[in-house]
Write a protein that holds these residues in place. Structure first.
Motif, PDB file in Angstrom:
ATOM      1  N   THR A  33       0.819  -1.220   0.000  1.00 14.25           N
ATOM      2  CA  THR A  33       0.000   0.000   0.000  1.00 14.25           C
ATOM      3  C   THR A  33       0.848   1.264   0.000  1.00 14.25           C
ATOM      4  O   THR A  33       1.946   1.290   0.556  1.00 14.25           O
TER       5      THR A  33
ATOM      6  N   ILE B 254     -11.775  -3.410   3.697  1.00  8.68           N
ATOM      7  CA  ILE B 254     -11.263  -3.424   2.329  1.00  8.68           C
ATOM      8  C   ILE B 254     -10.458  -4.704   2.208  1.00  8.68           C
ATOM      9  O   ILE B 254      -9.601  -4.977   3.061  1.00  8.68           O
TER      10      ILE B 254
ATOM     11  N   ALA C 145      -8.268  -7.079  -0.740  1.00  8.61           N
ATOM     12  CA  ALA C 145      -7.792  -7.184  -2.118  1.00  8.61           C
ATOM     13  C   ALA C 145      -7.042  -8.493  -2.268  1.00  8.61           C
ATOM     14  O   ALA C 145      -6.358  -8.930  -1.341  1.00  8.61           O
TER      15      ALA C 145
ATOM     16  N   THR D 159     -10.410  -5.777  -5.834  1.00  3.71           N
ATOM     17  CA  THR D 159     -10.449  -5.045  -4.568  1.00  3.71           C
ATOM     18  C   THR D 159     -11.912  -4.827  -4.215  1.00  3.71           C
ATOM     19  O   THR D 159     -12.681  -4.360  -5.058  1.00  3.71           O
TER      20      THR D 159
ATOM     21  N   CYS E 181     -14.676  -3.244  -1.312  1.00  2.00           N
ATOM     22  CA  CYS E 181     -14.836  -2.364  -0.159  1.00  2.00           C
ATOM     23  C   CYS E 181     -16.260  -2.459   0.349  1.00  2.00           C
ATOM     24  O   CYS E 181     -17.214  -2.351  -0.428  1.00  2.00           O
TER      25      CYS E 181
ATOM     26  N   GLY F  41      -6.076  -3.454  -8.232  1.00  2.98           N
ATOM     27  CA  GLY F  41      -5.853  -2.711  -6.995  1.00  2.98           C
ATOM     28  C   GLY F  41      -6.504  -1.346  -6.976  1.00  2.98           C
ATOM     29  O   GLY F  41      -5.961  -0.405  -6.396  1.00  2.98           O
TER      30      GLY F  41
ATOM     31  N   GLU G 255      -8.281   0.639  -5.324  1.00  4.66           N
ATOM     32  CA  GLU G 255      -8.871   0.769  -3.995  1.00  4.66           C
ATOM     33  C   GLU G 255      -9.667   2.058  -3.831  1.00  4.66           C
ATOM     34  O   GLU G 255     -10.759   2.070  -3.262  1.00  4.66           O
TER      35      GLU G 255
END
Lengths: 297, 370, 202
Positions: free
Chosen positions: B121, B228, B230, B254, B256, B282, B284
């Protein structure tokens, strides 16, 4: 050679020859064709259709292109115009698209074409039976700028609730002494649906009435198809004390001398010099070929 | 003598050749390979796949290369390719509870079964330009931990569901039709399935701004990041002739889940509600923004007053698609001189009439009128 | 086995242009009520499916546009199999859920109220009835007026239900709701969209 590039070459080898006649797959064409048939049966009503993502941008004629692709057959001769001209870049681009994906014959002659795709103009040459005129439409909903919600405008059409449109036009008269709508001037089709004629100048509205050709309208981004069958009443909205009128030009075409056509204003220098020439280039060329001359020719 | 401009065809062909030349840039600089793009610009590839509605890293990389890095243009290329592909049907529902998780965080619990997993991240990087990267130095190898292949990692929303504190997932409806706005035009009001599809395809910037607007009070929902996660999820398809699911492979996703407040109504006791976001790879930020907007768009369903843009289904769905937006904005580049001529003629006439009225009015009155 | 063989009898010889040609004839027919348009290519069909009905089904029906078959056609499994196989369209028992109704026995055509007529918001969600008649002529018959017609036109067809003209008038009075008709015979198609007025018989 890596795995990725091998696949790339395989795709390259299958190439554009892999696409169907007229680009669209057969299932998509059937869906569009069904929408066209209902559009013809309900003149002026906007039939929702599952517009596909075309290899050209939304707003650049994807609706017209999909309608044309669904209509076109090997015997057709296609003409494409933008602003009345066969030579503007987007008209050239769309014509090339069909020449490439369908191998269709193309023409610039209005009389020789069986299918004409247009943006913003109706040819000056009177259309004839058997021809199909396909309009590219950006915003098919004539009530959209009065009421942005689809849910509302749909209800207004269902109830023939067109008072708002008349109010808008009348506000113009109150403010300016004229109806200030000069293009995309709303029409009523066969006495029922109020329809957007696409952003053609209101000069062209009378040509839609009782037209021998079939008129089809495609809005790709907004996902609507609508139609005016041949010999159908198309009335521009008007008031008893303010009848509908079209633009008049106070001079003839500088190239062919025509006094009854829609003209483009061309700026010729930076000292206020300008000339007016036919927006319909094919019509203008035909007239000149027949010996007509304007002052600049 | 005036001669009208011709030669659009040659001009277009030349523009395309020039574009190809400019795209390549300085030939002394090595050409980018698709694998380089797919590996090193992975998040751009993910975004193009998400908004392009097509899970194919190679094609997305090619689109990015061809588009000179213009994401919206790359999405366009991928979508135009997608339209030409045959559609066999829709997959079986994904089970993200069985995700091979690479990242998993929850803001609602300090610790929880399966733990918090930061994964790769940007979150706690200090945003300083890294000149070792400019120099092309290899990064240190990642830290390793012993694998825990079967460690359970339940979804946070499932943990809350045990106490009925949060609304359950909508019940599965096997055989129910699944909306697909690429196959049928949207008619309003539409279902949550179609809304989620539109948001997943929607422009990240637009969805992000809408989600942000809900946080600033335009349709506030008091959101918490429930979770979250992933990682990779198995994709399954049930061919009609077989009648049982066939695995197609794993895709990177990903997800959420926003947990949001709900005061309850006459029929429903107070309970947390949810907003859902899902994106390829990814993406996010997109998944989070999508979850916020999804929850806001449920206003009508939950009996809330819908006053803000993010709660307005027709406004959001009609404007979130970057291709529709860019196409119509950019179409203003096309010639409009026929319409402009019509307006010119009117403005000239109105000005002439205005001047005539002025001239007909005695000067004294003119002054008084001003 | 015999059924499977019938289902596998060929559809259009050249599907892309044949479907286009059929659609174009249907479009022209609906755009010009009172005109006869040629259906240039007709598929080989199992009895008793009229080849004109088959061509229109192949050109326009698919899994998104269900077919309804009248009693004569629905009673012939070879016809049902052939249509399902070549069009991919569901064959539905309820006429109200059909996009296209194929009618081989036009005198026994069910009342129009049995079919989808659309809704005030979506009048396009309505059926198209395709009737295979024995005779189709523009020399005499119903006097037509309306969109697509320059002045007036004539269209004669037989056999038809006795109250066909009244049905059409009732259908037109409900505009914009309604069904649309296609009449076919000997390689020709004529259209009667819901907008057409019936002024009498000549």
């Amino acid at each position: 050679m890596t795995a990725m590039s091998t696949r790339g070459f395989a795709r390259l080898a299958s190439g554009a020859a892999g696409t169907n006649f007229g680009y669209l797959d057969e299932q998509t064409k059937r869906m569009i064709r069904r929408a066209i048939l209902k559009a013809v049966a309900i003149p002026g009503y906007q039939v929702p259709f599952a517009s596909r993502e075309m290899p050209m941008p939304y707003g650049w004629g994807t609706g017209g292109v999909q309608v044309t692709a669904a209509v076109l057959g090997p015997a057709d001769v296609l003409k494409v115009i933008d602003q009345g001209s066969d030579d503007t870049t987007n008209a050239v681009s769309i014509r090339q698209f069909f020449a490439r994906t369908s191998g269709i014959a193309t023409t610039t002659s209005t009389a020789a074409a069986s299918v004409i795709q247009t943006r913003h103009r109706i040819p000056e040459h009177r259309l004839k039976e058997g021809q199909v005129l396909v309009y590219q439409v950006p915003i098919p909903e004539p009530l959209r700028f009065l009421e942005p919600r689809e849910t509302e405008t749909r209800r207004m059409h269902a109830l023939s609730e067109y008072g708002l449109m008349h109010v808008k036009l009348y506000e113009d008269i109150a403010r300016h002494g004229h109806i200030a709508t000069t293009y995309a001037y709303p029409v009523q089709v066969a006495g029922r649906y109020v329809m957007d004629p696409s952003p053609t100048p209101k000069f062209d509205n009378p040509k839609m009435d009782d037209c021998p050709a079939l008129q089809l309208f495609g809005a790709g981004r907004e996902r609507r198809i609508y139609a005016v069958p041949p010999y159908t009443r198309v009335r521009s909205l008007e008031f008893e004390d303010h009848p509908f009128t079209v633009q008049r030009f106070d001079r003839p075409c500088a190239l062919c001398g025509a006094a009854d056509t829609y003209l483009d204003e061309v700026v010729t220098d930076d000292r206020g010099g300008r000339i007016f020439v036919c927006s319909d280039t094919d019509h203008c060329e035909e007239r000149r070929a027949a010996g007509h001359r304007g002052e600049a020719a | 003598m005036y001669v009208a401009v011709k030669g659009g065809e040659a001009a277009i062909a030349n523009a395309h050749r020039l574009l190809a030349h400019v795209r390549r840039g300085d030939p002394a600089v090595p050409e980018l390979g698709l694998e380089q793009i797919a590996e090193q610009l992975a998040l751009a590839v993910d975004r193009v796949m998400t908004e392009g509605s097509l899970y194919d890293r190679e094609l997305a990389a090619l689109a990015l290369k061809q588009a000179r890095g213009d994401l919206v243009e790359a999405v366009f290329l991928l979508r135009a390719c997608r339209t030409t592909l045959p559609r066999f049907g829709h997959s079986a529902p994904l089970d993200t509870g069985r995700m091979a998780v690479r990242r998993r965080i929850s803001a609602t619990y300090k610790d929880l079964p399966g733990g918090q997993v930061l994964g790769p991240t940007f979150d706690y990087t200090h945003r300083l330009l890294d000149f070792t990267l400019a120099a092309g130095l290899p990064p240190p190898p990642p830290a390793e931990a012993p694998a825990e292949p079967d460690a359970p990692m339940p979804r946070v929303t499932d943990l809350l569901a045990d106490e009925s504190l949060i609304e359950p997932s909508p019940p599965e409806q096997p055989g129910a039709p699944v909306g697909d706005l690429t196959r049928e035009p949207v008619s309003y009001p539409t279902g949550r399935d179609t809304r989620l599809q539109a948001l997943a395809r929607g422009d990240e910037g637009f969805v992000l701004a809408l989600g942000y607007s809900t946080q600033r009070g335009y349709g506030r929902t008091h959101p918490f990041v429930g979770e979250i996660r992933a990682g990779a999820v198995m994709l399954e398809f049930v061919p009609e002739e077989l009648g049982f699911p066939v695995p197609l492979g794993r895709i990177a996703l990903t997800e959420c889940q926003m947990v949001t407040q709900f005061k309850g109504s006459g029929e429903r006791p107070p309970q947390f509600t949810r907003g859902y976001g899902l994106a390829f790879g990814g993406c996010e930020r997109k998944a989070m923004a999508m979850a916020l907007v999804d929850r806001s768009l449920r206003a009508r369903e939950l009996g809330e007053e819908a006053t803000a843009p993010a709660q307005d289904e027709e406004f959001v769905l009609a404007h979130c698609d970057s291709l529709q937006a860019t196409g119509f904005v950019e179409h203003l580049k096309l010639p409009h001189h026929v319409d402009f001529q019509a307006e010119l003629e009117l403005v000239r006439r109105l000005r002439a009439e205005h001047a005539a009225r002025q001239a007909a009015t005695p000067p004294m009155l003119q002054e008084a009128a001003e | 086995m015999a059924l499977a063989a019938a289902a596998l009898a060929p559809g259009f010889r050249d599907p892309v242009p044949d479907a286009q040609g059929t659609f174009r004839a249907v479009m022209e027919a609906l755009a010009r009520p009172g005109s006869l348009q040629r259906l240039a290519t007709l598929p080989a069909v199992p009895e008793p499916l009229p080849p004109e009905l088959a061509a229109i089904a192949l050109a326009l029906a698919d899994h998104e546009a269900p077919l309804w078959l009248d009693v004569r056609l629905a009673a012939a499994p070879a016809v049902v199999d052939w249509l399902r196989f070549h069009s991919g369209a569901p064959v539905v028992a309820d006429p109200a859920s059909a996009a296209f109704a194929l009618i081989a026995d036009p005198a026994a055509c069910p009342p129009l109220e049995a079919f989808a007529r659309g809704t005030p918001d979506y009048p396009d969600r309505s059926a198209t009835l395709v009737l295979a008649v024995a005779e189709l002529t523009t020399a005499h018959g119903l006097i037509l007026e309306g969109p697509g017609i320059r002045g007036r036109a004539l269209l004669g067809a037989a056999p038809l239900p006795n109250d066909f003209a009244q049905r059409l008038e009732r259908n037109r009075a409900g505009f914009p709701l309604g069904v649309d008709h296609l009449l076919v015979a000997s390689g020709r198609v004529a259209g009667l969209p819901r907008t057409t007025r019936i002024l009498g018989v000549a």
